[in-house]
Motif scaffolding. Structure first.
Motif, PDB file in Angstrom:
ATOM      1  N   ALA A 144       0.861  -1.122   0.121  1.00 57.98           N
ATOM      2  CA  ALA A 144      -0.034  -0.047  -0.076  1.00 57.98           C
ATOM      3  C   ALA A 144       0.904   1.271  -0.036  1.00 57.98           C
ATOM      4  O   ALA A 144       0.550   2.247  -0.598  1.00 57.98           O
ATOM      5  CB  ALA A 144      -0.807  -0.011   1.134  1.00 57.98           C
ATOM      6  N   ALA A 145       1.897   1.189   0.735  1.00 55.35           N
ATOM      7  CA  ALA A 145       2.948   2.310   0.975  1.00 55.35           C
ATOM      8  C   ALA A 145       3.493   2.614  -0.546  1.00 55.35           C
ATOM      9  O   ALA A 145       3.440   3.761  -1.099  1.00 55.35           O
ATOM     10  CB  ALA A 145       3.838   2.230   2.128  1.00 55.35           C
ATOM     11  N   VAL A 146       4.104   1.519  -1.242  1.00 56.12           N
ATOM     12  CA  VAL A 146       4.663   1.490  -2.455  1.00 56.12           C
ATOM     13  C   VAL A 146       3.625   2.088  -3.472  1.00 56.12           C
ATOM     14  O   VAL A 146       3.936   3.032  -4.379  1.00 56.12           O
ATOM     15  CB  VAL A 146       5.246   0.237  -2.902  1.00 56.12           C
ATOM     16  CG1 VAL A 146       5.739   0.095  -4.346  1.00 56.12           C
ATOM     17  CG2 VAL A 146       6.319  -0.172  -1.973  1.00 56.12           C
ATOM     18  N   ILE A 147       2.429   1.886  -3.437  1.00 56.97           N
ATOM     19  CA  ILE A 147       1.356   2.087  -4.478  1.00 56.97           C
ATOM     20  C   ILE A 147       1.173   3.732  -4.206  1.00 56.97           C
ATOM     21  O   ILE A 147       1.035   4.682  -5.126  1.00 56.97           O
ATOM     22  CB  ILE A 147       0.004   1.493  -4.322  1.00 56.97           C
ATOM     23  CG1 ILE A 147       0.127  -0.138  -4.628  1.00 56.97           C
ATOM     24  CG2 ILE A 147      -1.155   2.162  -4.895  1.00 56.97           C
ATOM     25  CD1 ILE A 147      -0.854  -0.791  -4.516  1.00 56.97           C
ATOM     26  N   ALA A 148       1.084   4.142  -2.835  1.00 58.10           N
ATOM     27  CA  ALA A 148       0.827   5.379  -2.763  1.00 58.10           C
ATOM     28  C   ALA A 148       2.010   6.521  -3.024  1.00 58.10           C
ATOM     29  O   ALA A 148       1.880   7.650  -3.642  1.00 58.10           O
ATOM     30  CB  ALA A 148       0.684   5.663  -1.250  1.00 58.10           C
ATOM     31  N   VAL A 149       3.164   6.034  -2.812  1.00 57.74           N
ATOM     32  CA  VAL A 149       4.465   7.051  -3.090  1.00 57.74           C
ATOM     33  C   VAL A 149       4.535   7.187  -4.856  1.00 57.74           C
ATOM     34  O   VAL A 149       4.718   7.938  -5.348  1.00 57.74           O
ATOM     35  CB  VAL A 149       5.562   6.237  -2.596  1.00 57.74           C
ATOM     36  CG1 VAL A 149       6.833   7.316  -2.979  1.00 57.74           C
ATOM     37  CG2 VAL A 149       5.581   6.610  -0.996  1.00 57.74           C
ATOM     38  N   GLY A 150       4.329   5.735  -5.460  1.00 59.25           N
ATOM     39  CA  GLY A 150       4.627   5.575  -6.664  1.00 59.25           C
ATOM     40  C   GLY A 150       3.744   6.463  -7.716  1.00 59.25           C
ATOM     41  O   GLY A 150       4.086   7.092  -8.484  1.00 59.25           O
ATOM     42  N   THR A 151       2.434   6.242  -7.418  1.00 59.04           N
ATOM     43  CA  THR A 151       1.279   6.924  -8.015  1.00 59.04           C
ATOM     44  C   THR A 151       1.414   8.450  -7.577  1.00 59.04           C
ATOM     45  O   THR A 151       1.097   9.413  -8.388  1.00 59.04           O
ATOM     46  CB  THR A 151       0.107   6.575  -7.764  1.00 59.04           C
ATOM     47  OG1 THR A 151      -0.173   6.083  -6.361  1.00 59.04           O
ATOM     48  CG2 THR A 151      -0.023   4.896  -8.469  1.00 59.04           C
ATOM     49  N   ALA A 152       1.619   8.718  -6.379  1.00 62.03           N
ATOM     50  CA  ALA A 152       1.733  10.391  -5.894  1.00 62.03           C
ATOM     51  C   ALA A 152       2.962  10.898  -6.905  1.00 62.03           C
ATOM     52  O   ALA A 152       2.988  11.972  -7.428  1.00 62.03           O
ATOM     53  CB  ALA A 152       2.251  10.500  -4.582  1.00 62.03           C
ATOM     54  N   TYR A 153       4.106  10.121  -7.093  1.00 59.51           N
ATOM     55  CA  TYR A 153       5.359  10.658  -8.014  1.00 59.51           C
ATOM     56  C   TYR A 153       4.635  10.873  -9.418  1.00 59.51           C
ATOM     57  O   TYR A 153       4.920  11.946  -9.885  1.00 59.51           O
ATOM     58  CB  TYR A 153       6.385   9.665  -7.851  1.00 59.51           C
ATOM     59  CG  TYR A 153       7.432  10.024  -8.846  1.00 59.51           C
ATOM     60  CD1 TYR A 153       8.385  11.159  -8.370  1.00 59.51           C
ATOM     61  CD2 TYR A 153       7.767   9.667 -10.083  1.00 59.51           C
ATOM     62  CE1 TYR A 153       9.637  11.594  -9.121  1.00 59.51           C
ATOM     63  CE2 TYR A 153       8.708  10.072 -10.919  1.00 59.51           C
ATOM     64  CZ  TYR A 153       9.647  10.870 -10.458  1.00 59.51           C
ATOM     65  OH  TYR A 153      10.716  11.346 -11.144  1.00 59.51           O
ATOM     66  N   GLY A 154       3.954   9.849  -9.938  1.00 59.69           N
ATOM     67  CA  GLY A 154       3.420  10.035 -11.317  1.00 59.69           C
ATOM     68  C   GLY A 154       2.590  11.136 -11.386  1.00 59.69           C
ATOM     69  O   GLY A 154       2.686  11.967 -12.316  1.00 59.69           O
ATOM     70  N   ALA A 172      -4.714  14.352 -11.412  1.00 60.30           N
ATOM     71  CA  ALA A 172      -5.876  14.074 -10.794  1.00 60.30           C
ATOM     72  C   ALA A 172      -6.242  12.763 -10.762  1.00 60.30           C
ATOM     73  O   ALA A 172      -6.500  12.122  -9.725  1.00 60.30           O
ATOM     74  CB  ALA A 172      -7.169  15.128 -11.061  1.00 60.30           C
ATOM     75  N   ALA A 173      -6.250  11.875 -12.000  1.00 62.18           N
ATOM     76  CA  ALA A 173      -6.556  10.548 -12.068  1.00 62.18           C
ATOM     77  C   ALA A 173      -5.236   9.755 -11.150  1.00 62.18           C
ATOM     78  O   ALA A 173      -5.856   8.803 -10.528  1.00 62.18           O
ATOM     79  CB  ALA A 173      -6.513  10.147 -13.571  1.00 62.18           C
ATOM     80  N   ALA A 174      -4.188  10.097 -11.468  1.00 58.19           N
ATOM     81  CA  ALA A 174      -2.975   9.603 -10.600  1.00 58.19           C
ATOM     82  C   ALA A 174      -3.186   9.576  -9.283  1.00 58.19           C
ATOM     83  O   ALA A 174      -3.256   8.477  -8.341  1.00 58.19           O
ATOM     84  CB  ALA A 174      -1.688  10.048 -11.304  1.00 58.19           C
ATOM     85  N   PHE A 175      -3.651  10.694  -8.940  1.00 53.56           N
ATOM     86  CA  PHE A 175      -3.876  11.023  -7.574  1.00 53.56           C
ATOM     87  C   PHE A 175      -4.755  10.296  -7.020  1.00 53.56           C
ATOM     88  O   PHE A 175      -4.914   9.680  -5.896  1.00 53.56           O
ATOM     89  CB  PHE A 175      -4.229  12.568  -7.129  1.00 53.56           C
ATOM     90  CG  PHE A 175      -4.526  12.815  -5.748  1.00 53.56           C
ATOM     91  CD1 PHE A 175      -3.263  13.123  -4.721  1.00 53.56           C
ATOM     92  CD2 PHE A 175      -5.707  13.006  -5.285  1.00 53.56           C
ATOM     93  CE1 PHE A 175      -3.597  13.291  -3.493  1.00 53.56           C
ATOM     94  CE2 PHE A 175      -6.009  13.243  -4.074  1.00 53.56           C
ATOM     95  CZ  PHE A 175      -5.164  13.398  -3.233  1.00 53.56           C
ATOM     96  N   GLY A 176      -6.051  10.075  -7.634  1.00 54.77           N
ATOM     97  CA  GLY A 176      -7.187   9.371  -7.203  1.00 54.77           C
ATOM     98  C   GLY A 176      -6.853   7.802  -7.108  1.00 54.77           C
ATOM     99  O   GLY A 176      -7.084   7.103  -6.183  1.00 54.77           O
ATOM    100  N   ILE A 177      -6.075   7.408  -8.077  1.00 53.84           N
ATOM    101  CA  ILE A 177      -5.633   5.966  -8.214  1.00 53.84           C
ATOM    102  C   ILE A 177      -4.841   5.875  -6.800  1.00 53.84           C
ATOM    103  O   ILE A 177      -4.591   4.543  -6.179  1.00 53.84           O
ATOM    104  CB  ILE A 177      -4.918   5.427  -9.247  1.00 53.84           C
ATOM    105  CG1 ILE A 177      -5.979   5.637 -10.532  1.00 53.84           C
ATOM    106  CG2 ILE A 177      -4.276   3.968  -9.237  1.00 53.84           C
ATOM    107  CD1 ILE A 177      -5.183   5.529 -11.932  1.00 53.84           C
ATOM    108  N   ALA A 178      -3.690   6.707  -6.770  1.00 53.55           N
ATOM    109  CA  ALA A 178      -3.057   6.538  -5.327  1.00 53.55           C
ATOM    110  C   ALA A 178      -3.588   6.367  -4.089  1.00 53.55           C
ATOM    111  O   ALA A 178      -3.420   5.478  -3.412  1.00 53.55           O
ATOM    112  CB  ALA A 178      -2.022   7.834  -5.312  1.00 53.55           C
TER     113      ALA A 178
END
Length: 401
Positions: A144-154, A172-178
């Motif tokens: 979960a932490a990796v998904i949050a950081v990775g998609t937040a970076y994108g 915004a879509a990347a943020f929602g996915i994160a």
């Protein structure tokens, strides 16, 4: 556990995260163009909307989850989860909205943003109380932490590349996915195990799921209202309206069908000698060699030889040096008056380009676009009446006698 979620509430939670991300990033995009105390209010509003969207998404998803029937929400951890999220969002946006965002700063902001989302989630989970205790799987927590950081970076990368239009929607879509991806991944690794009924009085105030649903409903309305208000365009002078550049199929100027276009270009060139471009200032007798741009540590002066294009943006301009845009406190008419007219040309009411850095020109409808070279090549629109002049400056056609 995830398969038992209410699918409609799951979909609503993802939509809320995306709408809130669009509103928050849209407000953050305006921070760089603000010079007074409004910058602080914009930054605070952006952090607030992002924090509200994350917090609301989390608790909409919690309402969708199959929780034990006697579950209540402790008020103190629930409020603490929102405050953590708001502070982290504000600091992260401050890093990327003030000054020139370096790669290290973007990475640090993404890590901070992802860590804030994860912290908000687990502090919120800690606020659950009932005749059970919660167990988390370490592997799913790390995932979960990796998904949050990775998609937040994108999302931050997409936002900073071009803070508007499709790029803003992608961020915004990347943020929602994160946010939603992190939440449901963490929920997949969470188990409710039987335990003793807690003494809620010892833990402070508690709220029922029904009470939480009322609060969440109000916040959903706030997010949607902010999103719709952000879509309303700001009033601008017609002298600052730029022609949008569409990535449509175009044709080259060198084809046989350009003969008629050349005659129209010459007509436009003759016309522009008598009708000056609105907002253009008189050329300077001694062209400036450097232009001021705003940076994190103050106002810097950059060599005009590095400048590819200048774009009007309200009462200031955005200077592109081939790798990124930087804010210049000058209006476009003032910048044009200070630059060497032998090198720079006003190709549009809102755009100036450096002729030596033009690497491509092509037709797009009745107007045209030019591409400027550099580490990050970019397109600039050319108005119909300026096409002939630009082509003549590039040596593609002869100037009319």
């Amino acid at each position: 556990m995830f398969v038992e979620h209410d699918p409609l509430l799951v979909a609503l939670s993802v939509v809320i995260a995306i709408l809130g991300g669009y509103t928050g990033f849209g407000l953050a995009a305006r921070v760089r163009g603000t010079f007074n105390t409004s910058r602080r209010w914009l930054l605070a509003a952006a952090a607030f909307f992002l924090a509200v969207s994350v917090w609301t998404m989390h608790f909409v998803a919690m309402l969708a989850a199959p929780l034990p029937p006697d579950t209540v929400y402790l008020v103190l951890p629930t409020i603490a989860s929102f405050l953590i999220c708001a502070v982290v969002m504000g600091v992260s946006l401050f890093f990327v909205s003030i000054g020139e965002p370096s790669s290290l700063r973007i990475i640090a902001s993404a890590v901070l943003l992802g860590a804030g989302i994860v912290s908000m989630h687990y502090v919120g989970i800690h606020g659950l109380a009932g005749a059970f205790h919660v167990e988390h799987q370490l592997a799913m927590t790390v995932a979960a932490a990796v998904i949050a950081v990775g998609t937040a970076y994108g999302g931050l990368r997409a936002f900073l590349a071009r803070p508007g239009g499709m790029r803003l929607a992608l961020s915004a879509a990347a943020f929602g996915i994160a946010v939603s991806g992190m939440h449901y991944t963490a929920m997949q690794g969470m188990r409710f195990l039987p335990g003793h009924a807690p003494n809620h009085a010892a833990h402070g105030l508690a709220a029922s799921p029904e009470m939480l649903s009322l609060v969440v409903s109000l916040l959903c309305f706030l997010i949607v209202a902010g999103f719709l208000l952000l879509l309303v365009p700001e009033p601008r002078s017609t002298a600052l309206i730029a022609v949008p550049v569409h990535q449509a199929d175009t044709y080259a100027f060198a084809t046989s069908g350009t003969a008629m276009s050349d005659r129209n270009d010459f007509a436009g060139l003759q016309t522009q000698h008598h009708v000056p471009v609105p907002g253009a200032g008189p050329p300077s007798d001694t062209p400036m060699r450097r232009l001021p741009v705003e940076s994190a540590d103050g106002t810097r002066l950059i060599d005009v030889g590095r400048i590819r294009s200048i774009k009007a943006n309200a009462h200031y301009t955005l200077v592109h040096d081939g790798s990124r845009e930087r804010m210049c406190p000058w209006a476009i008419s003032h910048a044009e008056a200070q630059l060497d007219p032998a090198v720079f040309i006003r190709v549009h009411r809102s755009h100036i380009v450096s002729i030596p850095h033009v690497s491509l020109i092509r037709k797009e409808g009745d107007s045209a676009v030019v591409e400027l070279d550099g580490e990050v090549p970019h397109l600039v629109p050319v108005s119909r009446t300026r096409i002939a002049e630009v082509r003549a400056r590039l040596g593609l056609i002869k100037r009319p006698a």
